[in-house]
Design a protein around this motif. Structure first.
Motif, PDB file in Angstrom:
ATOM      1  N   THR A 136      13.973   1.668  -1.658  1.00  0.00           N
ATOM      2  CA  THR A 136      13.374   0.896  -0.570  1.00  0.00           C
ATOM      3  C   THR A 136      13.404   1.687   0.741  1.00  0.00           C
ATOM      4  OG1 THR A 136      15.522  -0.223  -0.299  1.00  0.00           O
ATOM      5  CG2 THR A 136      13.833  -1.370  -1.571  1.00  0.00           C
ATOM      6  N   LYS A 137      14.339   2.604   0.876  1.00  0.00           N
ATOM      7  CA  LYS A 137      14.366   3.451   2.066  1.00  0.00           C
ATOM      8  C   LYS A 137      13.134   4.343   2.105  1.00  0.00           C
ATOM      9  CE  LYS A 137      17.118   6.929   4.502  1.00  0.00           C
ATOM     10  NZ  LYS A 137      18.366   7.751   4.505  1.00  0.00           N
ATOM     11  N   GLU A 138      12.783   4.926   0.958  1.00  0.00           N
ATOM     12  CA  GLU A 138      11.602   5.784   0.885  1.00  0.00           C
ATOM     13  C   GLU A 138      10.332   4.983   1.133  1.00  0.00           C
ATOM     14  OE1 GLU A 138      13.065   9.172  -2.318  1.00  0.00           O
ATOM     15  OE2 GLU A 138      12.472   7.169  -3.046  1.00  0.00           O
ATOM     16  N   ILE A 139      10.294   3.762   0.596  1.00  0.00           N
ATOM     17  CA  ILE A 139       9.136   2.897   0.812  1.00  0.00           C
ATOM     18  C   ILE A 139       8.992   2.559   2.291  1.00  0.00           C
ATOM     19  CG2 ILE A 139       8.169   0.609   0.346  1.00  0.00           C
ATOM     20  CD1 ILE A 139       9.524   0.816  -2.446  1.00  0.00           C
ATOM     21  N   ALA A 140      10.117   2.234   2.927  1.00  0.00           N
ATOM     22  CA  ALA A 140      10.095   1.889   4.350  1.00  0.00           C
ATOM     23  C   ALA A 140       9.604   3.063   5.192  1.00  0.00           C
ATOM     24  CB  ALA A 140      11.489   1.456   4.797  1.00  0.00           C
ATOM     25  N   GLU A 141      10.064   4.263   4.862  1.00  0.00           N
ATOM     26  CA  GLU A 141       9.632   5.445   5.604  1.00  0.00           C
ATOM     27  C   GLU A 141       8.132   5.666   5.448  1.00  0.00           C
ATOM     28  OE1 GLU A 141      12.065   8.578   4.098  1.00  0.00           O
ATOM     29  OE2 GLU A 141      13.819   8.045   5.319  1.00  0.00           O
ATOM     30  N   ALA A 142       7.633   5.473   4.231  1.00  0.00           N
ATOM     31  CA  ALA A 142       6.200   5.661   3.989  1.00  0.00           C
ATOM     32  C   ALA A 142       5.366   4.613   4.717  1.00  0.00           C
ATOM     33  CB  ALA A 142       5.914   5.608   2.489  1.00  0.00           C
ATOM     34  N   ALA A 143       5.922   3.393   4.847  1.00  0.00           N
ATOM     35  CA  ALA A 143       5.203   2.305   5.518  1.00  0.00           C
ATOM     36  C   ALA A 143       5.394   2.328   7.027  1.00  0.00           C
ATOM     37  CB  ALA A 143       5.662   0.956   4.961  1.00  0.00           C
ATOM     38  N   GLY A 160      15.122  -2.812   6.460  1.00  0.00           N
ATOM     39  CA  GLY A 160      15.418  -4.238   6.429  1.00  0.00           C
ATOM     40  C   GLY A 160      14.180  -5.110   6.474  1.00  0.00           C
ATOM     41  N   THR A 161      13.088  -4.568   7.011  1.00  0.00           N
ATOM     42  CA  THR A 161      11.847  -5.342   7.075  1.00  0.00           C
ATOM     43  C   THR A 161      11.346  -5.694   5.681  1.00  0.00           C
ATOM     44  OG1 THR A 161      11.241  -4.246   9.154  1.00  0.00           O
ATOM     45  CG2 THR A 161       9.476  -5.345   7.950  1.00  0.00           C
ATOM     46  N   ILE A 162      11.563  -4.783   4.731  1.00  0.00           N
ATOM     47  CA  ILE A 162      11.124  -5.047   3.356  1.00  0.00           C
ATOM     48  C   ILE A 162      11.754  -6.329   2.839  1.00  0.00           C
ATOM     49  CG2 ILE A 162      11.250  -4.231   0.963  1.00  0.00           C
ATOM     50  CD1 ILE A 162      10.996  -1.388   2.016  1.00  0.00           C
ATOM     51  N   PHE A 163      13.035  -6.525   3.136  1.00  0.00           N
ATOM     52  CA  PHE A 163      13.758  -7.681   2.590  1.00  0.00           C
ATOM     53  C   PHE A 163      13.556  -8.950   3.418  1.00  0.00           C
ATOM     54  CE2 PHE A 163      15.987  -3.860   1.146  1.00  0.00           C
ATOM     55  CZ  PHE A 163      15.834  -4.030  -0.217  1.00  0.00           C
ATOM     56  N   LYS A 169      13.695  -5.772  -4.720  1.00  0.00           N
ATOM     57  CA  LYS A 169      12.806  -4.717  -5.204  1.00  0.00           C
ATOM     58  C   LYS A 169      11.930  -5.212  -6.353  1.00  0.00           C
ATOM     59  CE  LYS A 169      13.331   0.186  -6.484  1.00  0.00           C
ATOM     60  NZ  LYS A 169      14.353   1.214  -6.832  1.00  0.00           N
ATOM     61  N   ARG A 170      12.483  -6.071  -7.178  1.00  0.00           N
ATOM     62  CA  ARG A 170      11.732  -6.618  -8.309  1.00  0.00           C
ATOM     63  C   ARG A 170      10.499  -7.380  -7.828  1.00  0.00           C
ATOM     64  NH1 ARG A 170      13.473  -8.990 -13.539  1.00  0.00           N
ATOM     65  NH2 ARG A 170      15.574  -8.353 -12.976  1.00  0.00           N
ATOM     66  N   GLU A 171      10.674  -8.239  -6.824  1.00  0.00           N
ATOM     67  CA  GLU A 171       9.550  -9.018  -6.312  1.00  0.00           C
ATOM     68  C   GLU A 171       8.504  -8.106  -5.683  1.00  0.00           C
ATOM     69  OE1 GLU A 171       9.139 -13.162  -4.007  1.00  0.00           O
ATOM     70  OE2 GLU A 171       9.883 -11.535  -2.728  1.00  0.00           O
ATOM     71  N   LEU A 172       8.954  -7.056  -4.992  1.00  0.00           N
ATOM     72  CA  LEU A 172       8.016  -6.097  -4.410  1.00  0.00           C
ATOM     73  C   LEU A 172       7.198  -5.423  -5.502  1.00  0.00           C
ATOM     74  CD1 LEU A 172       6.773  -4.209  -2.318  1.00  0.00           C
ATOM     75  CD2 LEU A 172       8.884  -2.852  -2.377  1.00  0.00           C
ATOM     76  N   ALA A 175       0.827  -1.213   0.000  1.00  0.00           N
ATOM     77  CA  ALA A 175       0.000   0.000   0.000  1.00  0.00           C
ATOM     78  C   ALA A 175       0.859   1.260   0.000  1.00  0.00           C
ATOM     79  CB  ALA A 175      -0.925   0.001   1.218  1.00  0.00           C
ATOM     80  N   ALA A 176       1.979   1.233   0.712  1.00  0.00           N
ATOM     81  CA  ALA A 176       2.867   2.396   0.758  1.00  0.00           C
ATOM     82  C   ALA A 176       3.613   2.583  -0.558  1.00  0.00           C
ATOM     83  CB  ALA A 176       3.871   2.232   1.904  1.00  0.00           C
ATOM     84  N   THR A 177       3.830   1.499  -1.281  1.00  0.00           N
ATOM     85  CA  THR A 177       4.605   1.555  -2.520  1.00  0.00           C
ATOM     86  C   THR A 177       3.810   2.118  -3.679  1.00  0.00           C
ATOM     87  OG1 THR A 177       5.876  -0.377  -1.788  1.00  0.00           O
ATOM     88  CG2 THR A 177       6.035   0.203  -4.117  1.00  0.00           C
ATOM     89  N   VAL A 178       2.512   1.835  -3.735  1.00  0.00           N
ATOM     90  CA  VAL A 178       1.693   2.234  -4.889  1.00  0.00           C
ATOM     91  C   VAL A 178       1.774   3.738  -5.176  1.00  0.00           C
ATOM     92  CG1 VAL A 178      -0.656   2.391  -5.804  1.00  0.00           C
ATOM     93  CG2 VAL A 178       0.118   0.275  -4.715  1.00  0.00           C
ATOM     94  N   PRO A 179       1.494   4.630  -4.223  1.00  0.00           N
ATOM     95  CA  PRO A 179       1.556   6.067  -4.546  1.00  0.00           C
ATOM     96  C   PRO A 179       2.970   6.542  -4.859  1.00  0.00           C
ATOM     97  CG  PRO A 179       1.162   5.741  -2.193  1.00  0.00           C
ATOM     98  CD  PRO A 179       1.005   4.408  -2.839  1.00  0.00           C
TER      99      PRO A 179
END
Length: 210
Positions: free
Chosen positions: A37-44, A49-52, A58-61, A22-26
């Motif tokens: 991924t740092k920007e995505i993590a901040e938005a989420a 590291g939680t993303i990974f 990043k491709r799978e995300l 949800a944080a990645t879409v916008p």
């Protein structure tokens, strides 16, 4: 809101995954494939590291985001819910077109971002070799959309149609996807949802001239 002094309930793995998507879409809509991924993590609201721990890279995300946007869960129920406010076919078609256009525009932004990642990183060496063609989720998204248009929008109005509901669904889908495709020369001023509904229901010829 969590009361002061109490810890927020930890998210389940599925909730964490959904929050990242949800944080990645916008962000993809705003920045394309350059989003980090740092920007995505901040938005989420999570550590990077939680993303990974949820996605291998990043491709799978981005692939997961694309699938969620192109074929969101509960799409059939959502369509039925927003059409429930009126039983007029034309009004329902206008509502459907508005939703389809928004979904298509969002989907194109996500797919372009995904393409930029593919071009930068090359093919996924860990992916299973599959036949050339679109990703399976795109094929399934189109199948589901056709089922929804046929069964939810047109079948209840079958007596008003001179073609089968499945044919009406294909006409509507083709017109919307063709008119709003970013490569079309008139994409800066496409049809309005009202115009699409009129063309599908009445055709392009004056009454009595066909």
């Amino acid at each position: 809101m969590t009361p002061r002094g109490e810890r927020a309930r930890p998210m389940s793995p599925d909730e964490r995954r959904d929050a990242i998507v949800a944080a990645t879409v916008p962000l993809l809509a705003q920045q394309g494939g350059t989003v980090t991924t740092k920007e995505i993590a901040e938005a989420a609201g999570i550590a990077e590291g939680t993303i990974f721990r949820v996605f291998k890279d990043k491709r799978e995300l981005f692939m997961t985001v694309a699938e969620q946007v192109m074929n969101p869960p509960g799409g059939r129920e959502e369509m039925a819910a927003y059409l429930a406010g009126t039983d007029d076919l034309r009004a329902q078609m206008v509502l459907v077109v508005e939703r389809l256009v928004a979904r298509m525009e969002q989907g194109m932004l996500v797919m372009m971002a995904l393409r930029s990642v593919f071009m930068a990183e090359g093919p996924d060496k860990h992916a299973k070799h599959e036949k050339p063609g679109p990703p399976p989720f795109i094929v399934e998204s189109n199948r589901q959309l056709m089922r929804n248009l046929t069964e939810v929008l047109f079948e209840p109005h079958a007596a008003e149609l001179r073609v089968a509901p499945a044919t009406a669904a294909l006409v509507l889908r083709s017109l919307v996807f063709g008119a709003w495709h970013p490569g079309m020369p008139f994409s800066e001023h496409p049809f309005t949802p009202d115009e699409v509904a009129d063309v599908v229901l009445r055709g392009i010829a004056e009454p009595g001239n066909h």
